[in-house]
Design an enzyme around this catalytic site. Structure first.
Site, short mmCIF file in Angstrom:
data_model
loop_
_atom_site.label_atom_id
_atom_site.label_comp_id
_atom_site.label_asym_id
_atom_site.label_seq_id
_atom_site.Cartn_x
_atom_site.Cartn_y
_atom_site.Cartn_z
CB CYS A 161 34.39 41.58 25.21
SG CYS A 161 34.66 40.31 26.47
CG ASP B 229 36.27 36.54 21.20
OD1 ASP B 229 36.54 37.74 21.02
OD2 ASP B 229 35.35 36.16 21.94
N PRO C 174 30.51 30.29 24.06
CG PRO C 174 28.53 31.51 24.35
CD PRO C 174 30.02 31.66 24.40
#
Length: 474
Positions: free
Chosen positions: A246, A193, A127
């Site tokens: 993550c 990421d 985001p």
């Protein structure tokens, strides 16, 4: 407590097999069952660190520094009346609510002597937490290409970029695998990421592992290997890449990095992150990666690797069909005229590291560092839209205020708290005993919150729809 966190037995067996010997499974499970501490990152594009700390103290917020991010803090704040996301400071872009461990990849990307990058790619950007963090590190200079594969999330990404005053970004909406062939050796730094199985996120989502299977981990890692290869091709020789997830599995982390090394050999160098911050050695692998289990720093589970490209590699061949580029660079005469009108009407100066581009009646400001890519790639949005031309001059746009104004411009109006609430709910306001003509920079205190237009004693609201909130504001 998140005592109802779902942790599949097969997953726990996997973790048991890879957990470093100095860590215990009991501590791992207990950490997974604890809610995350809330954390924020100060947006230095909008406010200095000392000024923010002063403001936080005045609001009774308790801040604890995040060791790996100078601008990051764990925060304790009374949210019984107003959530942090609805505070004036958040809505004016002074800070971003961001999980502490997710601040680490950008810190790793900029933890080098030559990190004054002119071109950066954020390959999976929405985001926007890391995108806005990169933009702040770049001080809005150079060009930041922010790509997001999911079309629905691009809108959220743009809203966060807009709120945080980012003006050096170019947004795109592609599968990240296209960059290696379409923009080979174009970027001095790349952040990937990567989309992942999210094994580290159970502290904020008790159901994150409901659909976990070993098969899905393997499948995702295949995609990650494609993405890291693409990112490597897009990187200039000598450039730095940070790969992060993550998640915790070796398949999605170490093995993806080793795949790159096996594919490109001596062109890939792993850079050691054990000195990234005090205590980083507690999570450093033998390769120098950071493999962070949630109990080590009391944060999400995370993985961060920094790699360097030591030489050139032949990029995949692609057939390009770009179509006609719809923008035209403004002549020097037109740019000078626009700059003069902007200065006269809003007391705002155009930056010297960007240029004016025109499309029909729209006036845009593109970062100069973007120009080499314009003939090679198609972006969904570039720079900021600053105006629309009409018969009597220019109608200035919201981002000309939020991304270019400093707050000390002469043509501005400071709203009361009550009026500012109305403003953020998309309504016109009537500042007490004031009237004017034409467009005006709208502020809350000294923080720029947008652009309005005087209609007698009323300021007509110019807030973009995606930034409008409807209740419970500061």
């Amino acid at each position: 407590m998140h005592s109802n966190v779902y942790l599949p037995e097969e997953f726990l067996d996997e973790m048991k097999a890879i957990l470093p010997s100095h860590l215990s499974m009991d501590d791992f499970i207990a950490a997974c069952q604890r809610p995350l501490r809330k954390s924020i990152r100060v947006n230095t594009l909008k406010i200095s660190l000392p000024a923010f700390l002063e403001r936080a103290e005045s609001k009774g917020w308790t801040l604890e520094p995040v060791p790996w991010c100078e601008e990051g803090f764990w925060i304790e704040a009374d949210e019984s009346q107003v959530p942090l996301g609805n505070t004036a400071e958040h809505m004016t872009g002074l800070f971003y609510i961001q999980e502490a461990s997710s601040m680490m990849p950008v810190s790793a990307l900029f933890d080098t002597e030559e990190c004054d990058y002119d071109s950066v790619l954020d390959m999976a950007a929405a985001p926007g937490s890391k995108t806005t963090q990169i933009a702040a590190k770049m001080e809005n200079k150079g060009v930041l290409v922010a790509n997001e594969f999911s079309a629905s999330r691009v809108k959220v990404l743009h809203a966060n970029i807009e709120r945080c005053g980012v003006r050096n970004a170019a947004l795109s909406n592609y599968d990240g695998r296209v960059f290696g062939g379409w923009l080979p050796e174009q970027f001095e730094a790349v952040l990937i990421d990567a989309p992942c199985s999210g094994e580290g996120t159970v502290r904020k989502d008790a159901d994150a592992m409901k659909n976990w299977t070993k098969e899905s981990v393997i499948s995702i890692s295949d995609t990650q290997k494609d993405l890291i290869e693409s990112a490597f091709h897009a990187l200039k020789p000598g450039g730095v890449m940070v790969y992060s997830t993550c998640t915790l599995s070796l398949e999605e982390n170490q093995q993806v990095c080793h795949h790159l090394k096996e594919t490109f050999g001596d062109l890939v160098e792993f850079e050691n992150l054990s000195k990234l911050f005090d205590g980083a050695d507690k999570a450093t692998t033998e390769e120098g990666f950071l493999h962070i289990f949630p109990q080590v720093y009391d944060c999400e589970g995370f993985f961060v690797a920094r790699l360097r490209k030591l030489g050139s590699a032949p990029a995949p061949k692609v057939k390009k069909r770009l179509g006609k580029f719809p923008f035209e660079k403004a002549t020097k005469k037109v740019e000078i005229e626009i700059a003069a009108q902007l200065k006269q009407s809003l007391d705002i100066t155009l930056p010297t590291d960007a240029s004016v581009w025109l499309r029909d009646n729209d006036v845009w400001l593109f970062p100069n560092a973007l120009e080499p890519m314009l003939g090679e790639f198609r972006f969904s949005r570039m720079g900021i839209k600053i105006a629309e031309a009409h018969k009597k001059g220019y109608r200035w746009q919201h981002q000309v205020a939020t991304a270019l104004a400093q707050g000390d411009e002469s043509n501005s109006v400071a709203l009361s708290i009550e009026d500012a609430r109305e403003w953020f709910m998309g309504r016109d306001v009537r500042p007490e005993n004031l009237s004017g003509q034409g467009e005006v920079i709208v502020k809350l205190g000294n923080d720029v919150i947008g652009l309005g237009k005087w209609v007698g004693n009323r300021v007509k609201n110019g807030l973009p729809r995606e930034l409008v909130r409807d209740k419970n504001l500061f």
